[in-house]
Motif scaffolding. Sequence first.
Motif, PDB file in Angstrom:
ATOM      1  N   ALA A 204       0.818  -1.212   0.000  1.00 18.28           N
ATOM      2  CA  ALA A 204       0.000   0.000   0.000  1.00 18.28           C
ATOM      3  C   ALA A 204       0.854   1.265   0.000  1.00 18.28           C
ATOM      4  O   ALA A 204       0.510   2.243  -0.671  1.00 18.28           O
ATOM      5  N   VAL A 205       1.977   1.251   0.735  1.00 23.10           N
ATOM      6  CA  VAL A 205       2.770   2.487   0.830  1.00 23.10           C
ATOM      7  C   VAL A 205       3.367   2.881  -0.528  1.00 23.10           C
ATOM      8  O   VAL A 205       3.214   4.032  -0.955  1.00 23.10           O
TER       9      VAL A 205
ATOM     10  N   VAL B 235      -5.452   4.646   0.691  1.00 23.04           N
ATOM     11  CA  VAL B 235      -6.098   3.331   0.715  1.00 23.04           C
ATOM     12  C   VAL B 235      -7.606   3.498   0.573  1.00 23.04           C
ATOM     13  O   VAL B 235      -8.260   2.809  -0.218  1.00 23.04           O
ATOM     14  N   ASN B 236      -8.172   4.461   1.323  1.00 23.31           N
ATOM     15  CA  ASN B 236      -9.626   4.605   1.353  1.00 23.31           C
ATOM     16  C   ASN B 236     -10.198   5.156   0.058  1.00 23.31           C
ATOM     17  O   ASN B 236     -11.260   4.723  -0.375  1.00 23.31           O
TER      18      ASN B 236
ATOM     19  N   ALA C 115       0.142  11.926   0.439  1.00 18.29           N
ATOM     20  CA  ALA C 115       0.964  11.948   1.646  1.00 18.29           C
ATOM     21  C   ALA C 115       0.350  11.099   2.748  1.00 18.29           C
ATOM     22  O   ALA C 115       1.062  10.444   3.496  1.00 18.29           O
ATOM     23  N   ASN C 116      -0.977  11.142   2.870  1.00 19.69           N
ATOM     24  CA  ASN C 116      -1.656  10.356   3.894  1.00 19.69           C
ATOM     25  C   ASN C 116      -2.024   8.998   3.292  1.00 19.69           C
ATOM     26  O   ASN C 116      -2.952   8.895   2.493  1.00 19.69           O
ATOM     27  N   VAL C 117      -1.291   7.974   3.689  1.00 17.74           N
ATOM     28  CA  VAL C 117      -1.482   6.663   3.053  1.00 17.74           C
ATOM     29  C   VAL C 117      -2.869   6.097   3.376  1.00 17.74           C
ATOM     30  O   VAL C 117      -3.463   5.404   2.558  1.00 17.74           O
ATOM     31  N   VAL C 118      -3.384   6.410   4.572  1.00 17.76           N
ATOM     32  CA  VAL C 118      -4.708   5.893   4.929  1.00 17.76           C
ATOM     33  C   VAL C 118      -5.759   6.443   3.958  1.00 17.76           C
ATOM     34  O   VAL C 118      -6.647   5.716   3.493  1.00 17.76           O
TER      35      VAL C 118
ATOM     36  N   PRO D 175      -3.546  13.595   8.874  1.00 11.84           N
ATOM     37  CA  PRO D 175      -4.582  12.687   9.371  1.00 11.84           C
ATOM     38  C   PRO D 175      -5.951  13.358   9.318  1.00 11.84           C
ATOM     39  O   PRO D 175      -6.098  14.506   9.695  1.00 11.84           O
TER      40      PRO D 175
END
Lengths: 271, 115
Positions: free
Chosen positions: A42-43, A58-59, A52-55, A132
């Motif tokens: 994922a990264v 993913v989403n 920049a925000n990997v979360v 975040p």
Amino acid sequence: MSERGRLAVYLPAALALAALLVLAFLRMPGFGGTVHLYRDLAVPAAVRHVTANVVSAVNFDQRALDTLGEESILLGSVVGAAALLRPAQRESERRPRRTGRTLESTGLLGYLLLPVTLIVGFDVVAHGHLTPGGGFQGGVVLATGIHLLYLAGSYRALERLRPVEVFDAGEALGAGMFTVLGLIGVLAGTAFLQNFLPMGSFGSLFSAGTVPVLNALVGVEVACGAVVLLTHFFTEDLTVSVAGREDGGDRDRGDRDGNDRDGNDQGGEEE
Amino acid sequence: MSIYPYCVAAWLMLAGAYGIVRSRNMVHAVVCLSVCQSGTYVLLLAVGYQRGATAPVFGSTTTPNRNVVDPVVQAMTLTDIVVSATVTALLLALAIQVNKRQRTVDPNELVALKG
């Protein structure tokens, strides 16, 4: 089933499940270890799409289709709650008595924090791909911020700020535009919800392609959905069933004291 | 104790289920269900944790590297929380409707199905 019977079923089942879970945990990779296969995939995928925000990547990029499903669950639950809470035929609107008053400190703090909370909410939505946060979190902050007006002021003040029709439309628009953006991905690129916009430079506001756009759409949908949902709960509290009048004191205990809530006409619309 | 965080997740789930079993009030049961669901958050985040790793958010000071906690399970936890909130809202609406029709919120007093 009696309470004792339920407990008799629960205790052996819980013990067995606990034993099985512990057996499974013993064979899982240890807590805090360095082996994370999905992370390793994922990264780099997020970095390729300059997010920049990997979360968020993913989403809203790698698993965007899942997020569409998640958003549909939210939409469905708001519709379901609205259907469950709609006033029945025999119910009529109740105008709550003006009881108590708001503490001055509560009022002051509420009015001071209202703009701050709204700005924080917009910030969390807008920078969801950099820091975040994101559409879901920011949307909830925005919806909460609007309801500070109810805590600090009155229900009538909240109603003036909150035209329900606008939020109804906003919720549908947020969910619909998400799908439209996905379809544009099919036309412009190769796949549904393809990230087709220019990626920009790492860490800047206009980067990560469609991620900030989808973030904003989800933010609109979540904020509007939460407001509509709470509106239905408020409206439900302001209506009273004719059959329930004799023990209406039961319902009044649930009301918040220390607040001059005014009646509204939403409950009366269905009559 | 490398399985301790996983056991916390299992304990949360079983404690929530115990609360539902012993519940005398539907709102209490809904809150217990939220406790159950918290177990899944703990389990997901525990699976993705790595000692000494940073958050999976990069910027000017943290250049992209692979020494971060697993972002996939964090995204799944976010999905989980959203679904949990919507389920809670629906169940609370159901509890209101049951109270309106049956004049009770005690699950033990609901004995027959009524149309």
